[in-house]
Design an enzyme around this catalytic site. Structure first.
Site, PDB file in Angstrom:
ATOM      1  N   GLU A  61       0.821  -1.221   0.000  1.00  0.00           N
ATOM      2  CA  GLU A  61       0.000   0.000   0.000  1.00  0.00           C
ATOM      3  C   GLU A  61       0.850   1.265   0.000  1.00  0.00           C
ATOM      4  OE1 GLU A  61      -2.826   0.603  -0.939  1.00  0.00           O
ATOM      5  OE2 GLU A  61      -4.142   0.915   0.763  1.00  0.00           O
ATOM      6  N   THR A  76      -4.183   8.292  -5.216  1.00  0.00           N
ATOM      7  CA  THR A  76      -4.155   8.490  -3.760  1.00  0.00           C
ATOM      8  C   THR A  76      -2.999   9.411  -3.369  1.00  0.00           C
ATOM      9  OG1 THR A  76      -5.150   6.351  -3.366  1.00  0.00           O
ATOM     10  CG2 THR A  76      -3.937   7.290  -1.530  1.00  0.00           C
TER      11      THR A  76
HETATM   12  N1  HSE Z   1      -6.877   6.731   4.143  1.00  0.00           N
HETATM   13  C1  HSE Z   1      -6.391   6.756   2.808  1.00  0.00           C
HETATM   14  C2  HSE Z   1      -6.553   8.165   2.249  1.00  0.00           C
HETATM   15  C3  HSE Z   1      -7.171   5.784   1.975  1.00  0.00           C
HETATM   16  O1  HSE Z   1      -7.647   8.700   2.375  1.00  0.00           O
HETATM   17  O2  HSE Z   1      -5.603   8.718   1.727  1.00  0.00           O
HETATM   18  C4  HSE Z   1      -6.768   5.735   0.538  1.00  0.00           C
HETATM   19  O3  HSE Z   1      -5.734   4.851   0.328  1.00  0.00           O
END
Ligand code: HSE
Length: 308
Positions: free
Chosen positions: A128, A181
Site C-alpha cells: 500500500e 491516492t
Molecule cells: N486513508 C487513505 C486516504 C485511503 O484517504 O488517503 C486511501 O488509500
C-alpha cells in the site's frame, strides 16, 4: 496445496469520521488472484488482466507485499502471482489494497498459515505504501480481517474488528475518472485546528459506539468529516448535490470513499439503499461521465478462497 485462487474484495476507507483509521469491506466488487507455489525459487508476477500495471515485483503493490511476507518467512520454493483486476486503479475503493492483501493472504495459505490475519496487515501495508506514498492500513485491514475495522496504531499494528449492524448497507458510486491516492494525500492540509480535531474524535468515538449498539440515529449524526472532505470533495464532480440527494433519500451518511473519486453512502437496509442509488443516478447520469453504482452488504468475511 500448491495453488490457491481467491476473491479479494474492494473496500471503503476513512468512512468520513475515521481518516486513515476506519474501513469496511464490500461484497460484490473485487479482484481475483491465483497464487502458486513453484519449484524454481524467486517471486514472479506472471499475469495481470484488466489493468495495465507493472509485472515488475518491485513496482507492483502485490509484489512488494509478497516480498515482505517471504522475508519474514523465507522459502526455498518460489511463488507466482496472477492478478485479474476488476477494481480500477485510482478508483477510491481499495484497488491496491485488494492486490496487496490478496498476495499476502494467498502466500500465507500456501505456507500453511503461519500468520494470523492481523499479522498479515503489516506485510500488505508495505505494498500500500507504494501506491499512496505513505503507509496506512485502513483498506488492507478490512480486506484481511473482514467487516468494519479500526486501526488504532500502525506501529505497532493494532487493529480492532468492530461489529457490523445487521441492516447496514453501502451504496458506492464510482465515477470513472482516475484520482491518484498519492495526489489526494498531497492536497490535504497538514494542520488541524483544535476545534475540528475535537469534532472529529467526538464523531469517531460516537460512530464506534453506534456500531456496537446498532444505533442508526447515532451513526447518522457521527458520519461527518470537516477536515478532509472540504478539500478533496472539490475534485469530485457534483459532490455536494450527490450528498444532499443521498441524505434526502434516506442515507445515514455520505462521503468520499478512501481518497476518491468514488463516494459512498451508508443506509439502514437495502430498500433505502435502492432509493439512494436512484437519487445518485439521477444526478450523475446527465453529466456524461462513465460511472458504476454498487449496492453492497458489509462483507464480514473479507478475502474468500474460490478454489485450491
Ligand atoms: N486513508 C487513505 C486516504 C485511503 O484517504 O488517503 C486511501 O488509500
Amino acid at each position: 496445496m500448491d495453488q490457491v485462487k481467491i476473491f479479494t474484495p474492494a473496500s471503503v476507507a476513512n468512512v468520513s469520521c475515521g481518516f486513515d483509521v476506519l474501513g469496511f469491506c464490500l461484497e460484490p466488487v473485487g479482484d481475483e488472484m491465483v497464487i502458486r507455489k513453484v519449484e524454481s525459487s524467486g517471486l514472479k508476477i506472471t499475469k495481470i488482466v484488466g489493468e495495465s500495471l507493472p509485472l515488475d515485483v518491485k513496482k507492483n503493490v502485490a509484489g512488494l507485499a509478497a516480498e515482505a511476507i517471504l522475508k519474514a518467512h523465507p522459502q526455498k520454493a518460489g511463488f507466482e502471482i496472477e492478478i485479474y483486476k476488476n477494481i480500477k486503479a485510482g478508483s477510491g475503493i481499495g484497488s491496491s489494497a485488494a492486490s496487496a492483501a490478496g498476495a499476502v493472504f494467498g502466500i500465507n495459505e500456501l505456507l500453511g498459515k503461519p500468520f494470523t490475519a492481523h499479522e498479515l496487515i503489516a506485510f500488505a501495508m508495505e505494498g500500500e505504501a507504494l501506491a499512496s506514498g505513505s503507509a496506512h492500513a485502513d483498506n488492507v485491514a478490512p480486506v484481511l480481517m473482514g467487516g468494519i475495522t479500526l486501526v488504532r496504531s500502525i506501529n505497532p499494528i493494532d487493529v480492532i474488528q468492530l461489529p457490523t449492524p445487521k441492516e447496514l448497507t453501502a451504496v458506492i458510486l464510482h465515477p470513472k475518472i482516475e484520482l491518484k491516492t498519492m495526489h489526494a494525500r498531497e492536497i490535504i492540509k497538514k494542520n488541524v485546528t483544535m476545534e475540528k480535531a475535537i469534532q472529529q474524535w467526538g464523531n469517531l468515538g460516537a460512530f464506534v459506539s453506534a456500531l456496537f449498539n446498532e444505533d442508526y440515529g447515532l451513526m447518522s449524526r457521527s458520519l461527518k468529516d470537516e477536515i478532509i472532505e472540504p478539500v478533496r470533495s472539490l475534485l469530485i464532480p457534483e459532490f455536494d448535490s450527490l450528498k444532499k440527494a443521498s441524505i434526502s433519500a434516506g442515507a445515514l451518511g455520505f462521503g468520499i470513499s478512501g481518497s476518491g473519486p468514488s463516494v459512498y453512502a451508508l443506509t439502514k437496509g437495502m430498500k433505502t439503499a435502492q432509493k439512494v442509488s436512484k437519487a445518485i443516478d439521477e444526478i450523475i447520469s446527465p453529466i456524461g461521465i462513465d460511472f458504476e453504482i454498487h449496492l453492497s452488504n458489509i462483507n464480514d468475511q473479507g478475502i474468500k478462497i474460490l478454489s485450491n
